[in-house]
Design a protein around this motif. Sequence first.
Motif, short mmCIF file in Angstrom:
data_model
loop_
_atom_site.label_atom_id
_atom_site.label_comp_id
_atom_site.label_asym_id
_atom_site.label_seq_id
_atom_site.Cartn_x
_atom_site.Cartn_y
_atom_site.Cartn_z
N ARG A 73 -28.13 38.99 -173.04
CA ARG A 73 -29.28 40.11 -172.64
C ARG A 73 -30.56 39.01 -173.18
NH1 ARG A 73 -27.39 45.26 -172.54
NH2 ARG A 73 -25.33 45.67 -173.13
N GLU A 74 -30.54 38.21 -173.93
CA GLU A 74 -31.89 37.54 -174.26
C GLU A 74 -32.30 36.30 -173.10
OE1 GLU A 74 -31.18 36.50 -178.21
OE2 GLU A 74 -31.51 38.75 -179.11
N GLY A 75 -31.26 36.14 -172.17
CA GLY A 75 -31.72 34.98 -171.45
C GLY A 75 -31.07 33.63 -171.98
N LYS A 76 -30.19 33.71 -172.78
CA LYS A 76 -29.62 32.47 -173.53
C LYS A 76 -28.40 32.26 -172.87
CE LYS A 76 -27.87 30.89 -178.03
NZ LYS A 76 -27.72 31.36 -179.46
N GLU A 77 -28.30 30.84 -172.61
CA GLU A 77 -26.73 30.50 -172.10
C GLU A 77 -25.59 30.53 -173.11
OE1 GLU A 77 -24.65 26.21 -170.51
OE2 GLU A 77 -26.58 26.70 -169.82
N ILE A 78 -24.57 31.28 -173.10
CA ILE A 78 -23.70 31.32 -174.15
C ILE A 78 -22.26 30.65 -173.70
CG2 ILE A 78 -24.76 33.42 -175.19
CD1 ILE A 78 -22.61 35.16 -173.78
N ALA A 79 -22.17 30.35 -172.40
CA ALA A 79 -21.06 29.49 -172.06
C ALA A 79 -20.99 28.98 -170.82
CB ALA A 79 -19.73 30.54 -172.02
N SER A 80 -20.28 27.69 -170.50
CA SER A 80 -20.45 27.35 -169.15
C SER A 80 -18.83 26.99 -169.11
CB SER A 80 -21.22 26.19 -169.09
OG SER A 80 -20.97 25.16 -169.89
N TYR A 81 -18.44 26.85 -167.76
CA TYR A 81 -17.02 26.29 -167.43
C TYR A 81 -17.01 25.75 -165.90
CZ TYR A 81 -12.17 27.15 -165.71
OH TYR A 81 -10.96 27.11 -165.46
N ASN A 82 -16.29 24.49 -165.86
CA ASN A 82 -16.10 23.83 -164.89
C ASN A 82 -14.69 23.97 -164.43
OD1 ASN A 82 -18.65 22.53 -164.64
ND2 ASN A 82 -17.93 21.12 -166.29
N LYS A 83 -14.46 24.67 -162.99
CA LYS A 83 -13.28 24.79 -162.52
C LYS A 83 -12.09 23.88 -162.83
CE LYS A 83 -11.37 26.68 -158.18
NZ LYS A 83 -11.77 26.98 -156.83
N VAL A 84 -11.08 24.38 -163.37
CA VAL A 84 -9.93 23.16 -163.59
C VAL A 84 -8.89 22.97 -162.72
CG1 VAL A 84 -7.94 22.98 -165.09
CG2 VAL A 84 -10.26 23.63 -166.20
N HIS A 85 -8.72 24.15 -161.93
CA HIS A 85 -7.65 23.85 -160.81
C HIS A 85 -8.27 23.93 -159.36
CE1 HIS A 85 -5.20 25.59 -164.22
NE2 HIS A 85 -4.25 24.58 -163.69
N LEU A 86 -8.24 22.84 -158.78
CA LEU A 86 -9.18 22.64 -157.52
C LEU A 86 -8.10 22.92 -156.45
CD1 LEU A 86 -11.38 19.44 -158.32
CD2 LEU A 86 -11.86 21.87 -158.47
N PHE A 87 -8.49 23.69 -155.20
CA PHE A 87 -7.67 24.23 -154.28
C PHE A 87 -7.58 22.68 -153.32
CE2 PHE A 87 -6.98 26.88 -150.45
CZ PHE A 87 -5.78 27.13 -150.71
N SER A 88 -6.37 22.18 -153.48
CA SER A 88 -5.98 20.92 -152.47
C SER A 88 -5.91 21.35 -151.30
CB SER A 88 -4.97 20.06 -153.31
OG SER A 88 -3.89 20.95 -153.30
N PRO A 89 -5.61 22.37 -150.60
CA PRO A 89 -5.30 22.58 -149.18
C PRO A 89 -6.68 22.58 -148.58
CG PRO A 89 -3.94 24.07 -150.37
CD PRO A 89 -4.59 23.33 -151.40
N SER A 90 -7.73 22.84 -149.28
CA SER A 90 -8.94 22.81 -148.43
C SER A 90 -9.82 21.50 -148.85
CB SER A 90 -9.97 23.99 -149.00
OG SER A 90 -10.43 23.86 -150.32
N GLY A 91 -9.10 20.65 -149.69
CA GLY A 91 -9.80 19.35 -149.99
C GLY A 91 -10.86 19.65 -151.07
N GLU A 92 -10.90 20.55 -151.85
CA GLU A 92 -11.86 20.74 -152.83
C GLU A 92 -11.54 19.74 -153.91
OE1 GLU A 92 -13.36 24.04 -156.08
OE2 GLU A 92 -11.47 24.28 -155.27
N ASN A 93 -10.33 19.16 -154.15
CA ASN A 93 -10.16 18.13 -155.02
C ASN A 93 -10.73 16.77 -154.68
OD1 ASN A 93 -8.14 18.27 -153.10
ND2 ASN A 93 -6.68 16.75 -154.13
N LYS A 94 -11.19 16.43 -153.41
CA LYS A 94 -11.49 15.57 -152.80
C LYS A 94 -12.99 15.54 -153.19
CE LYS A 94 -7.79 14.81 -149.51
NZ LYS A 94 -7.56 14.70 -147.98
N TYR A 95 -13.68 16.64 -153.16
CA TYR A 95 -15.11 16.57 -153.22
C TYR A 95 -15.81 16.82 -154.73
CZ TYR A 95 -15.68 17.12 -148.20
OH TYR A 95 -15.88 17.02 -146.81
N PHE A 96 -14.85 17.51 -155.36
CA PHE A 96 -15.31 18.21 -156.59
C PHE A 96 -14.44 17.32 -157.75
CE2 PHE A 96 -16.69 21.38 -153.91
CZ PHE A 96 -17.47 22.11 -154.51
N LYS A 97 -14.90 17.12 -158.88
CA LYS A 97 -14.49 16.64 -160.08
C LYS A 97 -13.97 17.98 -161.05
CE LYS A 97 -14.92 13.58 -163.89
NZ LYS A 97 -13.92 12.76 -163.62
N SER A 98 -12.60 17.68 -161.49
CA SER A 98 -12.09 18.97 -162.23
C SER A 98 -12.65 19.19 -163.62
CB SER A 98 -10.60 18.83 -162.44
OG SER A 98 -9.77 19.86 -162.98
#
Length: 260
Positions: free
Chosen positions: A100-125
């Motif tokens: 509520r104060e505008g402070k970043e309290i967490a972040s997350y990089n997607k772990v399971h990349l959707f290989s059928p769409s090629g997400e794993n070829k573009y993105f890092k897990s």
Amino acid sequence: MKISIIQCSLVFGDVEKNFALIEKKIVEAAGETPDVIVLPEMWNTSFFPNNVKEIADIEGKRSKDLLSKLSKQFNVNIIGGSVANTIDGELYNTSYVYDREGKEIASYNKVHLFSPSGENKYFKSGSELCIFKMDGIKCGLSICYDVRFPEWIRKSALEDIEILFLPAAWPEVRNMHWDTLNRARAIENQMFVVCVNSLGMTENSKFGGHSAIIDPWGEYILHPDDVEEVKIGAINLKVIENIRSSINVFRDRRKDLYTL
């Protein structure tokens, strides 16, 4: 706790229009004075154009500036869905959470990349759980395809989270899977699941909406639909205490036979 979910049609590959749209929708949602506002996956670019790395946010700067400004302005927690984002030159599907104060309290990089769409070829897990406290409530966050991996969601549940937030860009053709998996994760882990999917089109796919809030019994607090809207629902955390005292699956796990 009042939770607003933003189910909207993103503009494929148009960062400027999407930033303007999301800011407008957050302002609209804030008018209902929720405790939390939740965005869908990859709201800055949609999921995902071939030039995604070229138009992605850089170190999250633009996305973080917007989410920080609006969370502070409206005194609201924001689960920032996710954005296409480069970190040290590598492309990630990243979620940011603001208090509520505008402070970043967490972040997350997607772990399971959707290989059928090629997400794993573009993105890092990513490789780490996302666990955080928001207004004193322990929460977890995963993204889209992660929901198909019950062992990953159970790892968050074993951290005693009470709410799992799940932004997504899930295709309409598999809406039945989306509905079923989200309810299953809520039931088997005895927690609330807040799942937020987008609408709109890509070059060859249509997103299915069906955003929802699901209680630990698997019942809908907010029912899935395919309408472009800001929806709000209230959750009562005492439900978790009631179900875990009557059917305590965590006590009855056979940890001698299987581990995470």
